[in-house]
Design a protein around this motif. Sequence first.
Motif, PDB file in Angstrom:
ATOM      1  N   GLU A   1       0.831  -1.197   0.000  1.00  0.00           N
ATOM      2  CA  GLU A   1       0.000   0.000   0.000  1.00  0.00           C
ATOM      3  C   GLU A   1       0.872   1.256   0.000  1.00  0.00           C
ATOM      4  O   GLU A   1       2.068   1.178   0.269  1.00  0.00           O
ATOM      5  CB  GLU A   1      -0.907  -0.006   1.227  1.00  0.00           C
ATOM      6  CG  GLU A   1      -0.124  -0.030   2.515  1.00  0.00           C
ATOM      7  CD  GLU A   1      -1.009  -0.370   3.701  1.00  0.00           C
ATOM      8  OE1 GLU A   1      -2.210  -0.606   3.508  1.00  0.00           O
ATOM      9  OE2 GLU A   1      -0.484  -0.374   4.821  1.00  0.00           O
ATOM     10  N   SER A   2       0.266   2.385  -0.285  1.00  0.00           N
ATOM     11  CA  SER A   2       1.075   3.598  -0.374  1.00  0.00           C
ATOM     12  C   SER A   2       1.531   3.995   1.021  1.00  0.00           C
ATOM     13  O   SER A   2       0.805   3.820   2.006  1.00  0.00           O
ATOM     14  CB  SER A   2       0.300   4.707  -1.076  1.00  0.00           C
ATOM     15  OG  SER A   2      -0.471   5.407  -0.163  1.00  0.00           O
ATOM     16  N   GLY A   3       2.766   4.455   1.093  1.00  0.00           N
ATOM     17  CA  GLY A   3       3.356   4.781   2.382  1.00  0.00           C
ATOM     18  C   GLY A   3       4.084   3.619   3.009  1.00  0.00           C
ATOM     19  O   GLY A   3       4.618   3.728   4.111  1.00  0.00           O
TER      20      GLY A   3
ATOM     21  N   GLY B   1       6.820   2.287   1.958  1.00  0.00           N
ATOM     22  CA  GLY B   1       8.272   2.432   1.847  1.00  0.00           C
ATOM     23  C   GLY B   1       8.861   1.940   0.529  1.00  0.00           C
ATOM     24  O   GLY B   1      10.070   1.757   0.419  1.00  0.00           O
ATOM     25  N   LYS B   2       8.021   1.760  -0.478  1.00  0.00           N
ATOM     26  CA  LYS B   2       8.510   1.265  -1.771  1.00  0.00           C
ATOM     27  C   LYS B   2       9.434   2.286  -2.436  1.00  0.00           C
ATOM     28  O   LYS B   2      10.541   1.962  -2.863  1.00  0.00           O
ATOM     29  CB  LYS B   2       7.324   0.944  -2.702  1.00  0.00           C
ATOM     30  CG  LYS B   2       6.310  -0.011  -2.092  1.00  0.00           C
ATOM     31  CD  LYS B   2       5.205  -0.366  -3.046  1.00  0.00           C
ATOM     32  CE  LYS B   2       4.329   0.802  -3.491  1.00  0.00           C
ATOM     33  NZ  LYS B   2       3.444   1.330  -2.456  1.00  0.00           N
ATOM     34  N   SER B   3       8.957   3.548  -2.513  1.00  0.00           N
ATOM     35  CA  SER B   3       9.779   4.572  -3.168  1.00  0.00           C
ATOM     36  C   SER B   3      11.059   4.834  -2.396  1.00  0.00           C
ATOM     37  O   SER B   3      12.118   5.050  -2.990  1.00  0.00           O
ATOM     38  CB  SER B   3       8.990   5.875  -3.303  1.00  0.00           C
ATOM     39  OG  SER B   3       7.854   5.659  -4.094  1.00  0.00           O
ATOM     40  N   VAL B   4      10.966   4.822  -1.076  1.00  0.00           N
ATOM     41  CA  VAL B   4      12.161   5.061  -0.270  1.00  0.00           C
ATOM     42  C   VAL B   4      13.188   3.958  -0.538  1.00  0.00           C
ATOM     43  O   VAL B   4      14.390   4.220  -0.640  1.00  0.00           O
ATOM     44  CB  VAL B   4      11.795   5.157   1.229  1.00  0.00           C
ATOM     45  CG1 VAL B   4      13.041   5.121   2.100  1.00  0.00           C
ATOM     46  CG2 VAL B   4      11.010   6.429   1.494  1.00  0.00           C
TER      47      VAL B   4
ATOM     48  N   TRP C   1      18.125  14.404   5.046  1.00  0.00           N
ATOM     49  CA  TRP C   1      17.772  14.050   6.432  1.00  0.00           C
ATOM     50  C   TRP C   1      17.314  12.592   6.556  1.00  0.00           C
ATOM     51  O   TRP C   1      17.038  12.114   7.642  1.00  0.00           O
ATOM     52  CB  TRP C   1      16.701  14.994   6.977  1.00  0.00           C
ATOM     53  CG  TRP C   1      15.453  15.051   6.160  1.00  0.00           C
ATOM     54  CD1 TRP C   1      14.368  14.226   6.280  1.00  0.00           C
ATOM     55  CD2 TRP C   1      15.164  15.961   5.104  1.00  0.00           C
ATOM     56  NE1 TRP C   1      13.427  14.570   5.357  1.00  0.00           N
ATOM     57  CE2 TRP C   1      13.881  15.631   4.624  1.00  0.00           C
ATOM     58  CE3 TRP C   1      15.876  17.017   4.528  1.00  0.00           C
ATOM     59  CZ2 TRP C   1      13.289  16.321   3.565  1.00  0.00           C
ATOM     60  CZ3 TRP C   1      15.278  17.696   3.486  1.00  0.00           C
ATOM     61  CH2 TRP C   1      14.004  17.359   3.013  1.00  0.00           C
TER      62      TRP C   1
HETATM   63  N1  LIG Z   1      11.380  13.031   2.075  1.00  0.00           N
HETATM   64  C1  LIG Z   1      10.819  12.389   3.118  1.00  0.00           C
HETATM   65  N2  LIG Z   1      10.950  12.902   4.355  1.00  0.00           N
HETATM   66  C2  LIG Z   1      10.395  12.284   5.421  1.00  0.00           C
HETATM   67  N3  LIG Z   1       9.688  11.151   5.342  1.00  0.00           N
HETATM   68  C3  LIG Z   1       9.521  10.592   4.136  1.00  0.00           C
HETATM   69  C4  LIG Z   1      10.080  11.182   2.951  1.00  0.00           C
HETATM   70  N4  LIG Z   1       9.747  10.421   1.892  1.00  0.00           N
HETATM   71  C5  LIG Z   1       9.019   9.401   2.388  1.00  0.00           C
HETATM   72  N5  LIG Z   1       8.879   9.493   3.728  1.00  0.00           N
HETATM   73  C6  LIG Z   1       8.144   8.578   4.589  1.00  0.00           C
HETATM   74  O1  LIG Z   1       8.471   7.272   4.240  1.00  0.00           O
HETATM   75  C7  LIG Z   1       7.333   6.436   4.223  1.00  0.00           C
HETATM   76  C8  LIG Z   1       7.294   5.637   2.949  1.00  0.00           C
HETATM   77  O2  LIG Z   1       7.112   6.492   1.835  1.00  0.00           O
HETATM   78  P1  LIG Z   1       7.190   5.970   0.346  1.00  0.00           P
HETATM   79  O3  LIG Z   1       8.410   5.154   0.172  1.00  0.00           O
HETATM   80  O4  LIG Z   1       7.044   7.154  -0.526  1.00  0.00           O
HETATM   81  O5  LIG Z   1       5.911   5.065   0.233  1.00  0.00           O
HETATM   82  P2  LIG Z   1       5.364   4.304  -1.063  1.00  0.00           P
HETATM   83  O6  LIG Z   1       5.368   2.860  -0.687  1.00  0.00           O
HETATM   84  O7  LIG Z   1       3.971   4.801  -1.259  1.00  0.00           O
HETATM   85  O8  LIG Z   1       6.246   4.616  -2.211  1.00  0.00           O
HETATM   86  C9  LIG Z   1       6.122   7.331   4.367  1.00  0.00           C
HETATM   87  O9  LIG Z   1       5.539   7.090   5.617  1.00  0.00           O
HETATM   88  C10 LIG Z   1       6.661   8.730   4.337  1.00  0.00           C
HETATM   89  O10 LIG Z   1       6.075   9.508   5.326  1.00  0.00           O
END
Ligand SMILES: Nc1ncnc2c1ncn2[C@@H]1O[C@H](COP(=O)(O)OP(=O)(O)O)[C@@H](O)[C@H]1O
Lengths: 312, 269
Positions: free
Chosen positions: B39-41, B43-46, B58
């Motif tokens: 689901e979104s959030g 951590g996939k993109s991270v 940071w």
């Molecule tokens: N630049 C950022 N600064 C702080 N927290 C972040 C940042 N980018 C993502 N996060 C946190 O990391 C978590 C995962 O985000 P993300 O990887 O974008 O999810 P997704 O699975 O939808 O791609 C989210 O809870 C978000 O709040």
Amino acid sequence: MDMGSYIVKRILLAIPLLFVISLITFVLINLSLLDPAVVVLQAQEVPQITDELIAQTNEALGFDKPFVIQYVNWLIACMQFDFGSSYVSGEPVWSLVGPAFLNTLKLTLVSSVFIIGLSILLGVICAMREGRAVDKSVRGLSFVLTAIPSYWLAAILIWYLSVKLDLLPTSGMDSFKSYILPVIVITVSYTGIYFRTVRSSMLSNMNEDYVLYGRASGLSERKVTLHILRNSLQVAVSIFCMAIPIVLGSTVVIENVFAWPGLGRLSVRSILNRDFPIIQAYVLILAVTFVLFNTISDVINAAMNPRLRKDL
Amino acid sequence: MNIVEVKHLKVWDANTDKVIIHNSSFQVKQGSCLAIVGESGSGKSVTCRSIMRLNKPWIRLSGTILFKGEDLNQLSEQEMRRRRGKNLCMILQNGMSAFDPSCVIGVHIRETLQTHFNWNNRESERKIISAMESVMLKNPQEILNQYPHQLSGGMLQRIMIALALVLEPDLIIADEPTTALDTISQYEVVEQLIRLRERMGCSMLFISHDLGVVQKIADEVMVMKDGAIVESGDIRSVFSKPEHTYTQYLVTTRLELSNHFRKLMQEGT
Ligand SMILES: Nc1ncnc2c1ncn2[C@@H]1O[C@H](COP(=O)(O)OP(=O)(O)O)[C@@H](O)[C@H]1O
Ligand SMILES: [Mg+2]
């Protein structure tokens, strides 16, 4: 839409706006409860104001004509830079307002160069070092400096640099040295606001996907920064364009403190004397300057940003 | 052999001390495609940005990320930059915002190719044009002189794929490349991604929450939830016998969705 037709359209749009502004200026000044003929006679310090004298003056200055005719006559004259004569001295308004406008414009342009240059420099540095010591201290300092009233800052600077150290002239407009203090005061009071705009615009662009994709494609930090700058300054350009008329219209305090022979000083004197034609010319010139710079800023923006050219 | 090997990846936000990814270990085999769903959030993109080393300053991480046996975190910024685009290529979710809005598309492409190759402008243009033709973009020459807002999301997505074709990376990281698209463009983009893999034999990390698309393109799948990997393995076994309740939930909802999708496709044809 190509740039040429965009510019033409934008100018055509500005014309009705100018008409409305001129009408409002005219109406507001003429709404004054005072009988203009009495004002003229008082300003010329005529000892005995008789009804006959009032009627004569009305006729001579065209105040007896219908309102619309008066407006049209005034407008046509204005377009030829004929704003009438001063009630007080009888000199043509333009011979007073013209040179004053030029003096204010000089002060404004020199200050704007510093305001814009410093804002971009500080904005970019702070954005690149977001949250670090440089960013925090520059923002803190700008907060304090923006809060200082400009007449107070001017007084301190005059007292210290001109009176105590005798480095700079206290007032007037004699040499380039006369510019230093007023330019410092104006720059200090505006840079704080504009550098924040550049900084936040940079920061919001740094979070855009195109920055991520640029970096992910291996572009050098220098190239990525150039893209960020280009897009951030686009937002800033329109704000900077408007900074010039804003500074132009707000030099009243500075000009009076430094005895700068400009529009601000002239307008205050005219208001005290109820010299209506000069006030009218002053208001009109400021309004036209605003419209002019607004148009210029839109055109520059459209040249930089093709999306804006689509709809108008 | 593994092209990417992530071991004990932990990612946290240094500003808030919030842990984003707890302890993530996975690998992408040479030439295979690993899908990350969740689901979104979650951590996939991270995860993707951690591999690219493009997280915000940071965001801190620990653990090792090996790319072709080499620890990416030990590389200098310059060495890392040389690998971005050339070895590790990203395709983003939203084509509309992935290109500088005030430059024509050709600018980004030229800058990227200049960074990695010693081609002159003519050569670069010839290569990208033939790549664009192969992803079914009509009038590539014209497209290069257009601004992002003049093109559709699907076209921009395919431009990114065409650029990847020219760059010939070892790994493509596609972060939800189809999520922002309508069904027809989705189909076209997925087709092109599959062909891209066939042609170059490159490995792929494919993020999506559309299990239908994942099933078409991926060999292996890894399910993420709240920053943790809850299930992973061969795609067929995970989808036929989901063990974790979250995966079961995904699979059942996906069946409903894909029925809907199939109906749409039938109506379309
Ligand atoms: N630049 C950022 N600064 C702080 N927290 C972040 C940042 N980018 C993502 N996060 C946190 O990391 C978590 C995962 O985000 P993300 O990887 O974008 O999810 P997704 O699975 O939808 O791609 C989210 O809870 C978000 O709040
Ligand atoms: Mg995401």
